[in-house]
Design an enzyme around this catalytic site. Structure first.
Site, mmCIF file in Angstrom:
data_model
loop_
_atom_site.group_PDB
_atom_site.id
_atom_site.type_symbol
_atom_site.label_atom_id
_atom_site.label_comp_id
_atom_site.label_asym_id
_atom_site.label_seq_id
_atom_site.Cartn_x
_atom_site.Cartn_y
_atom_site.Cartn_z
ATOM 1 C CG ASP A 206 -9.580 0.161 5.359
ATOM 2 O OD1 ASP A 206 -9.438 -0.226 4.141
ATOM 3 O OD2 ASP A 206 -8.939 -0.086 6.460
ATOM 4 C CE LYS B 160 -3.895 -2.156 2.281
ATOM 5 N NZ LYS B 160 -4.977 -2.457 3.054
ATOM 6 C CD GLN C 83 -3.615 -4.302 6.390
ATOM 7 O OE1 GLN C 83 -3.865 -3.007 5.826
ATOM 8 N NE2 GLN C 83 -4.029 -5.482 5.781
HETATM 9 N N1 L34 Z 1 -7.686 -2.169 7.465
HETATM 10 N N2 L34 Z 1 -7.353 -4.330 6.687
HETATM 11 C C1 L34 Z 1 -7.618 -3.392 6.388
HETATM 12 N N3 L34 Z 1 -8.073 -2.777 5.032
HETATM 13 C C2 L34 Z 1 -8.070 -3.601 4.037
HETATM 14 O O1 L34 Z 1 -8.475 -3.410 2.756
HETATM 15 C C3 L34 Z 1 -7.375 -5.126 4.655
HETATM 16 N N4 L34 Z 1 -7.099 -5.934 3.345
HETATM 17 C C4 L34 Z 1 -7.238 -7.376 3.956
HETATM 18 C C5 L34 Z 1 -6.843 -7.702 5.254
HETATM 19 N N5 L34 Z 1 -6.912 -6.483 6.139
HETATM 20 C C6 L34 Z 1 -7.273 -5.299 5.931
HETATM 21 C C7 L34 Z 1 -6.274 -5.948 2.518
HETATM 22 O O2 L34 Z 1 -5.623 -4.666 2.403
HETATM 23 C C8 L34 Z 1 -6.890 -8.122 2.748
HETATM 24 N N6 L34 Z 1 -5.951 -7.242 1.995
HETATM 25 C C9 L34 Z 1 -5.146 -7.427 0.965
HETATM 26 C C10 L34 Z 1 -4.638 -6.308 0.149
HETATM 27 C C11 L34 Z 1 -3.773 -6.473 -0.898
HETATM 28 C C12 L34 Z 1 -3.581 -8.005 -1.272
HETATM 29 C C13 L34 Z 1 -4.175 -8.845 -0.357
HETATM 30 C C14 L34 Z 1 -4.683 -8.562 0.400
HETATM 31 C C15 L34 Z 1 -2.585 -8.280 -2.425
HETATM 32 O O3 L34 Z 1 -2.034 -7.145 -2.920
HETATM 33 N N7 L34 Z 1 -2.429 -9.333 -3.032
HETATM 34 C C16 L34 Z 1 -1.711 -9.859 -3.882
HETATM 35 C C17 L34 Z 1 -0.569 -11.011 -3.506
HETATM 36 C C18 L34 Z 1 0.271 -10.430 -2.258
HETATM 37 C C19 L34 Z 1 1.122 -11.746 -1.910
HETATM 38 O O4 L34 Z 1 2.150 -12.028 -2.535
HETATM 39 O O5 L34 Z 1 0.972 -11.923 -0.604
HETATM 40 C C20 L34 Z 1 -2.415 -10.531 -4.811
HETATM 41 O O6 L34 Z 1 -2.025 -10.454 -6.214
HETATM 42 O O7 L34 Z 1 -3.539 -10.726 -4.628
#
Ligand code: L34
Length: 298
Positions: free
Chosen positions: A121, A54, A98
């Site tokens: 959020d 982020k 988070q």
């Molecule tokens: N407050 N907490 C708050 N806001 C959020 O919006 C989140 N979330 C969830 C968990 N807790 C939170 C996230 O940011 C899930 N989440 C999140 C954000 C981004 C990705 C996954 C979960 C992401 O970029 N995933 C990548 C792979 C990342 C990796 O390799 O581990 C993808 O391509 O899906």
């Protein structure tokens, strides 16, 4: 593969480029860059990596961002005091705490403490309520990102049957309300762990959103031919053949479902990157709206 891949990474990059252009206009008009503060409590490895992603995306878009990293044993009172400080700081536009938080901290108390005008959020009850009654407010990033993906992929929502599997406050419930919104106009069914005949209901979906948190929960027999399948799951499963010891899998059995679906999102590279892109969009909106409010009050 018969399904068309919905490339979340590419769509997120397009959204981030739009935000970057918006930030440039904003700063050229003489405003400070939108300022985001991300609160990370403890050392949950996945959380730390999402927060890093982020912050990186924010800086690429010209958003002023900073992580406030707190020890896992911080008291709830001290965390609430920090949030109060961020709420009252005139230079902070957006605050994100988070999740998950350590067990001794009550998530809901923390979410209630956020200034709804800085709640990028969209988790504060005021924003959740605004979404339900169709008023402008912040919308949670993951479901907002899913709508954006559908729109940018030319997938029709009006009159479509959207089936959401999962009823969380972060994904399932706001997703259902977004689908219902005027202008989106889907017919919505929400399923969860107690739903009878879940497979049968899922099979009626023109748009199927899987937000259960269980690897490979959605199997091919649950997908209607031609449906759009949106996979919100990001499950880490042990994999000794990978350098980091695990691989990511969604809530959908991708290999089987892609033979039946019309569109499908991959994991990784699907919904995850959209969550991050929409956070930046919300942060720019927060800066604009806060400016409008202070301009009116002044
Ligand atoms: N407050 N907490 C708050 N806001 C959020 O919006 C989140 N979330 C969830 C968990 N807790 C939170 C996230 O940011 C899930 N989440 C999140 C954000 C981004 C990705 C996954 C979960 C992401 O970029 N995933 C990548 C792979 C990342 C990796 O390799 O581990 C993808 O391509 O899906």
């Amino acid at each position: 593969m018969s399904a068309q891949l919905i490339d979340g990474k590419a769509i997120a990059a397009a959204v981030r480029a739009d935000v970057r252009a918006g930030v440039e206009d904003w700063t050229q008009a003489g405003h400070a860059p939108p300022a985001l503060r991300v609160v990370l409590v403890g050392d949950h490895p996945a959380s730390a990596s999402y927060v890093r992603a982020k912050i990186r995306a924010a800086s690429e878009a010209g958003v002023d961002s900073e992580t406030i990293h707190l020890p896992a044993d911080i008291s709830e009172l001290d965390l609430l005091a920090l949030i109060d400080e961020l709420n009252t700081s005139p230079t902070v536009d957006g605050i994100l705490v988070q999740l998950p938080l350590p067990d001794h901290i009550d998530d809901s108390k923390v979410i209630h403490a956020l200034d709804p005008d800085k709640d990028v959020d969209g988790f504060h009850p005021e924003n959740a309520g605004r979404l339900v009654i169709g008023e402008a407010g912040f919308v949670p990033c993951t479901p907002a990102g899913i709508i954006e993906m559908l729109e940018r992929s030319g997938i029709e929502t009006s009159g479509a049957h959207a089936v959401v599997i999962g009823r969380s406050n972060i994904v399932g419930k706001p997703m259902a309300n977004l689908f219902l919104k005027r202008g989106t106009d889907a017919t919505v069914t929400v399923c969860h762990s107690r739903t009878k005949n879940l497979a049968e209901i899922a099979r009626q979906a023109d748009i199927l959103v899987a937000a259960i948190g269980r690897p490979h929960f959605v199997t091919a027999d649950m997908v209607k031919p031609g449906a759009a399948v949106i996979d919100v799951g990001i499950n880490r499963v042990e994999d000794a053949s990978r350098e980091r010891g695990y691989r990511l899998v969604g809530d959908v059995d991708f290999e089987a479902a892609k033979e039946i679906a019309g569109w499908i999102t991959p994991v990784p590279g699907g919904v995850g990157p959209m969550t991050i892109a929409m956070l930046l969009k919300n942060t720019l909106d927060a800066a604009r709206r806060r400016h409008e409010h202070t301009a009116v009050e002044a």
